[in-house]
Design a protein around this motif. Structure first.
Motif, PDB file in Angstrom:
ATOM      1  N   GLU A 182     -17.517 -34.903   5.319  1.00 34.87           N
ATOM      2  CA  GLU A 182     -18.505 -35.155   6.364  1.00 34.87           C
ATOM      3  C   GLU A 182     -19.835 -34.450   6.127  1.00 34.87           C
ATOM      4  OE1 GLU A 182     -17.019 -34.457  10.274  1.00 34.87           O
ATOM      5  OE2 GLU A 182     -15.290 -35.811  10.046  1.00 34.87           O
ATOM      6  N   THR A 183     -19.819 -33.328   5.426  1.00 35.24           N
ATOM      7  CA  THR A 183     -21.057 -32.527   5.272  1.00 35.24           C
ATOM      8  C   THR A 183     -21.594 -32.470   3.850  1.00 35.24           C
ATOM      9  OG1 THR A 183     -19.884 -30.445   4.851  1.00 35.24           O
ATOM     10  CG2 THR A 183     -20.272 -31.046   7.166  1.00 35.24           C
ATOM     11  N   GLY A 184     -20.736 -32.674   2.855  1.00 39.67           N
ATOM     12  CA  GLY A 184     -21.165 -32.556   1.463  1.00 39.67           C
ATOM     13  C   GLY A 184     -21.156 -31.132   0.954  1.00 39.67           C
ATOM     14  N   LEU A 185     -20.813 -30.170   1.823  1.00 44.39           N
ATOM     15  CA  LEU A 185     -20.741 -28.775   1.388  1.00 44.39           C
ATOM     16  C   LEU A 185     -19.530 -28.582   0.474  1.00 44.39           C
ATOM     17  CD1 LEU A 185     -21.393 -26.982   4.802  1.00 44.39           C
ATOM     18  CD2 LEU A 185     -22.926 -26.947   2.818  1.00 44.39           C
ATOM     19  N   LEU A 186     -19.660 -27.691  -0.507  1.00 49.58           N
ATOM     20  CA  LEU A 186     -18.501 -27.288  -1.283  1.00 49.58           C
ATOM     21  C   LEU A 186     -17.601 -26.434  -0.394  1.00 49.58           C
ATOM     22  CD1 LEU A 186     -20.063 -26.341  -4.747  1.00 49.58           C
ATOM     23  CD2 LEU A 186     -19.179 -28.550  -3.974  1.00 49.58           C
ATOM     24  N   MET A 187     -16.310 -26.383  -0.712  1.00 55.88           N
ATOM     25  CA  MET A 187     -15.353 -25.644   0.093  1.00 55.88           C
ATOM     26  C   MET A 187     -14.769 -24.473  -0.683  1.00 55.88           C
ATOM     27  SD  MET A 187     -15.150 -27.057   3.109  1.00 55.88           S
ATOM     28  CE  MET A 187     -16.778 -27.815   3.282  1.00 55.88           C
ATOM     29  N   GLY A 188     -14.553 -23.341  -0.008  1.00 54.72           N
ATOM     30  CA  GLY A 188     -13.993 -22.163  -0.660  1.00 54.72           C
ATOM     31  C   GLY A 188     -12.969 -21.465   0.203  1.00 54.72           C
ATOM     32  N   THR A 189     -11.968 -20.864  -0.430  1.00 53.36           N
ATOM     33  CA  THR A 189     -10.974 -20.085   0.306  1.00 53.36           C
ATOM     34  C   THR A 189     -10.351 -19.044  -0.604  1.00 53.36           C
ATOM     35  OG1 THR A 189      -9.176 -20.282   1.922  1.00 53.36           O
ATOM     36  CG2 THR A 189      -8.877 -21.453  -0.159  1.00 53.36           C
TER      37      THR A 189
ATOM     38  N   ALA B   3       1.481 -20.206  -5.352  1.00 50.17           N
ATOM     39  CA  ALA B   3       1.625 -21.316  -4.409  1.00 50.17           C
ATOM     40  C   ALA B   3       0.300 -21.640  -3.729  1.00 50.17           C
ATOM     41  CB  ALA B   3       2.689 -20.972  -3.357  1.00 50.17           C
ATOM     42  N   HIS B   4      -0.465 -20.605  -3.351  1.00 49.21           N
ATOM     43  CA  HIS B   4      -1.781 -20.825  -2.758  1.00 49.21           C
ATOM     44  C   HIS B   4      -2.670 -21.592  -3.737  1.00 49.21           C
ATOM     45  CE1 HIS B   4      -1.415 -16.980  -0.037  1.00 49.21           C
ATOM     46  NE2 HIS B   4      -0.586 -17.951   0.323  1.00 49.21           N
ATOM     47  N   CYS B   5      -2.658 -21.158  -4.999  1.00 48.25           N
ATOM     48  CA  CYS B   5      -3.508 -21.772  -6.019  1.00 48.25           C
ATOM     49  C   CYS B   5      -3.168 -23.251  -6.199  1.00 48.25           C
ATOM     50  CB  CYS B   5      -3.357 -21.047  -7.351  1.00 48.25           C
ATOM     51  SG  CYS B   5      -3.949 -19.351  -7.342  1.00 48.25           S
ATOM     52  N   LYS B   6      -1.885 -23.555  -6.287  1.00 46.47           N
ATOM     53  CA  LYS B   6      -1.458 -24.944  -6.486  1.00 46.47           C
ATOM     54  C   LYS B   6      -1.913 -25.822  -5.331  1.00 46.47           C
ATOM     55  CE  LYS B   6       2.567 -23.709  -9.314  1.00 46.47           C
ATOM     56  NZ  LYS B   6       4.045 -23.564  -9.346  1.00 46.47           N
ATOM     57  N   LEU B   7      -1.744 -25.337  -4.119  1.00 50.27           N
ATOM     58  CA  LEU B   7      -2.159 -26.109  -2.952  1.00 50.27           C
ATOM     59  C   LEU B   7      -3.675 -26.277  -2.901  1.00 50.27           C
ATOM     60  CD1 LEU B   7       0.247 -24.631  -0.256  1.00 50.27           C
ATOM     61  CD2 LEU B   7       0.195 -27.004  -1.059  1.00 50.27           C
ATOM     62  N   ALA B   8      -4.411 -25.220  -3.242  1.00 47.86           N
ATOM     63  CA  ALA B   8      -5.874 -25.298  -3.240  1.00 47.86           C
ATOM     64  C   ALA B   8      -6.363 -26.322  -4.270  1.00 47.86           C
ATOM     65  CB  ALA B   8      -6.473 -23.923  -3.529  1.00 47.86           C
ATOM     66  N   LEU B   9      -5.747 -26.335  -5.430  1.00 49.25           N
ATOM     67  CA  LEU B   9      -6.126 -27.300  -6.464  1.00 49.25           C
ATOM     68  C   LEU B   9      -5.763 -28.724  -6.026  1.00 49.25           C
ATOM     69  CD1 LEU B   9      -5.051 -25.407  -9.718  1.00 49.25           C
ATOM     70  CD2 LEU B   9      -7.366 -25.682  -8.802  1.00 49.25           C
ATOM     71  N   GLU B  10      -4.615 -28.889  -5.418  1.00 44.46           N
ATOM     72  CA  GLU B  10      -4.189 -30.209  -4.951  1.00 44.46           C
ATOM     73  C   GLU B  10      -5.153 -30.775  -3.907  1.00 44.46           C
ATOM     74  OE1 GLU B  10      -0.219 -29.847  -3.473  1.00 44.46           O
ATOM     75  OE2 GLU B  10       0.629 -29.339  -5.449  1.00 44.46           O
ATOM     76  N   HIS B  11      -5.769 -29.887  -3.130  1.00 41.39           N
ATOM     77  CA  HIS B  11      -6.705 -30.311  -2.087  1.00 41.39           C
ATOM     78  C   HIS B  11      -8.159 -30.221  -2.551  1.00 41.39           C
ATOM     79  CE1 HIS B  11      -3.029 -29.676   0.285  1.00 41.39           C
ATOM     80  NE2 HIS B  11      -3.560 -30.489   1.170  1.00 41.39           N
ATOM     81  N   ASP B  12      -8.347 -30.031  -3.861  1.00 41.07           N
ATOM     82  CA  ASP B  12      -9.675 -30.047  -4.496  1.00 41.07           C
ATOM     83  C   ASP B  12     -10.654 -29.052  -3.875  1.00 41.07           C
ATOM     84  OD1 ASP B  12     -11.400 -30.975  -6.462  1.00 41.07           O
ATOM     85  OD2 ASP B  12     -12.292 -32.497  -5.149  1.00 41.07           O
ATOM     86  N   ILE B  13     -10.169 -27.833  -3.594  1.00 43.43           N
ATOM     87  CA  ILE B  13     -11.050 -26.764  -3.115  1.00 43.43           C
ATOM     88  C   ILE B  13     -11.935 -26.324  -4.281  1.00 43.43           C
ATOM     89  CG2 ILE B  13     -11.160 -24.485  -2.064  1.00 43.43           C
ATOM     90  CD1 ILE B  13     -10.018 -26.733  -0.270  1.00 43.43           C
ATOM     91  N   ASP B  14     -13.230 -26.157  -4.030  1.00 44.19           N
ATOM     92  CA  ASP B  14     -14.201 -25.947  -5.107  1.00 44.19           C
ATOM     93  C   ASP B  14     -14.314 -24.499  -5.568  1.00 44.19           C
ATOM     94  OD1 ASP B  14     -15.534 -28.748  -4.994  1.00 44.19           O
ATOM     95  OD2 ASP B  14     -15.579 -28.051  -2.915  1.00 44.19           O
ATOM     96  N   VAL B  15     -14.193 -23.577  -4.634  1.00 40.34           N
ATOM     97  CA  VAL B  15     -14.382 -22.151  -4.931  1.00 40.34           C
ATOM     98  C   VAL B  15     -13.165 -21.373  -4.436  1.00 40.34           C
ATOM     99  CG1 VAL B  15     -15.842 -20.125  -4.590  1.00 40.34           C
ATOM    100  CG2 VAL B  15     -16.881 -22.404  -4.692  1.00 40.34           C
TER     101      VAL B  15
END
Length: 360
Positions: A80-87, A93-105
């Motif tokens: 909706e915003t075009g902003l990159l996402m970070g967490t 397990a966190h890393c795998k889920l973040a990659l699966e959801h295409d988190i940028d940072v």
């Protein structure tokens, strides 16, 4: 790991005329909260929206994050915003889920950085990723441990690396939640001047009123960006309420910050700096001369104590010196924090000298 200009490429690719800004809530709480904050930050200088999905708590029973569902909210916010996402990620397990959801940072938190086994697990999971991966300083003031975390990720073929300075834990009472220990970050800069360095004033201060002050100090030290916790209703945030600012306040902070030049090549500037730096060099030499003389007196005191069979540490005398020096320091424009650190270091060196006398 060697310093290389290529370390900055991911940052330069943002093509910004201002420091990088990462902002968003300490924790993703609800889908509505995430989307409202993201839309508030959409048309600002924020490039990356941050939100904690998993929250490490010191004691059990507190809010530990919404988990995987929050990653879907970040995906929607990005669409909706075009902003990159970070967490923050703390496990494989966190890393795998973040990659699966295409988190940028992704960033490694302070508690995790302190555990080389955990960092290695993250590095192995993220091996070869083209995501931006940042490493927060460990909770304890240990530069080798901080850089060790970066090196593990570097050895895993991760090229888009950076570090976040969030301050260090201390048992002493200070105005900060986590004391900055600026000299550690400066030493890191000296070793790796092209490794992007980002300030986290939210965790350093623990107090929204100090966010601007610490961020400006970091920019004065040539930091490359900032990560600031931002919430639409900070006082009612589910975690770290006191250190979060509203989107409006964040925008004002960014507007009020002064961006410094890295250098000035004019003759007038060069002449003034040459003269002042020469004065500093003379004063530094005098400081070392005085400290050397002080340690010789400490040696003599150690010998007197040894001959009289008196213990090295004399707490009453030490507290008397500290109190006096803090007052004298204030008259000369020196902060209590600095005077304490300086005289504790001098005192420790004096004890070391006297221990040598006792053991001779």
């Amino acid at each position: 790991m060697e310093n290389k200009k290529e370390m900055r490429k991911w940052l330069e690719d943002f093509n910004l005329n201002h420091p990088l800004v990462i902002a968003g809530p300490c924790s993703a709480e609800t889908e509505d909260q995430v989307l409202k904050i993201a839309h508030e930050l959409k048309d600002s200088k924020v490039s990356v929206f941050r939100a904690g999905i998993w929250k490490p708590r010191t004691r059990p029973g507190g809010f530990e994050g919404v988990g995987e569902i929050g990653l879907k909210w970040l995906q929607k916010a990005k669409a909706e915003t075009g902003l990159l996402m970070g967490t923050e990620v703390a496990t494989a397990a966190h890393c795998k889920l973040a990659l699966e959801h295409d988190i940028d940072v992704l960033w490694v938190g302070a508690r995790t950085t302190a555990n080389p086994f955990a960092v290695q697990e993250i590095a192995d999971t993220l091996k070869g990723t083209d995501k931006i991966v940042l490493v927060k300083n460990p909770v304890n003031p240990d530069l080798a441990l901080w850089l060790g975390g970066v090196e593990r990720l570097h050895m895993a073929g991760i090229e888009k690396l950076g570090v976040i300075h969030r301050g260090f834990s201390t048992y002493e009472k200070t105005k900060y939640r986590n004391i900055p220990e600026w000299q550690i970050a400066i030493e890191l800069q000296n070793k790796f001047p092209d490794l992007p360095l980002i300030i986290d004033p939210s965790h350093i201060t623990g107090d929204r009123k100090m966010i601007f002050e610490v961020t400006q100090e970091a920019l004065d030290l040539n930091y490359d960006g900032m990560i600031i916790e931002t919430h639409i209703d900070p006082d009612n945030a589910w975690s770290d309420a006191a250190q979060q600012v509203t989107p409006e306040v964040l925008k004002q902070i960014i507007k009020d910050l002064t961006i410094r030049k890295t250098d000035d090549t004019t003759d007038e500037y060069s002449q003034k700096m040459t003269k002042l730096r020469a004065n500093i060099d003379v004063l530094d030499a005098n400081l070392l001369e005085l400290l050397g003389k002080r340690m010789k007196v400490a040696d003599e005191i150690g010998q007197v104590k040894k001959d009289a069979n008196v213990a090295i540490l004399q707490n009453n005398r030490w507290n008397e010196i500290l109190g006096k020096m803090i007052l004298e320091g204030e008259k000369k424009g020196l902060t209590e924090e600095f005077v304490l650190r300086m005289f504790k270091a001098i005192h420790q060196e004096s004890i070391g000298h006297q221990e040598k006398i006792f053991n001779a």
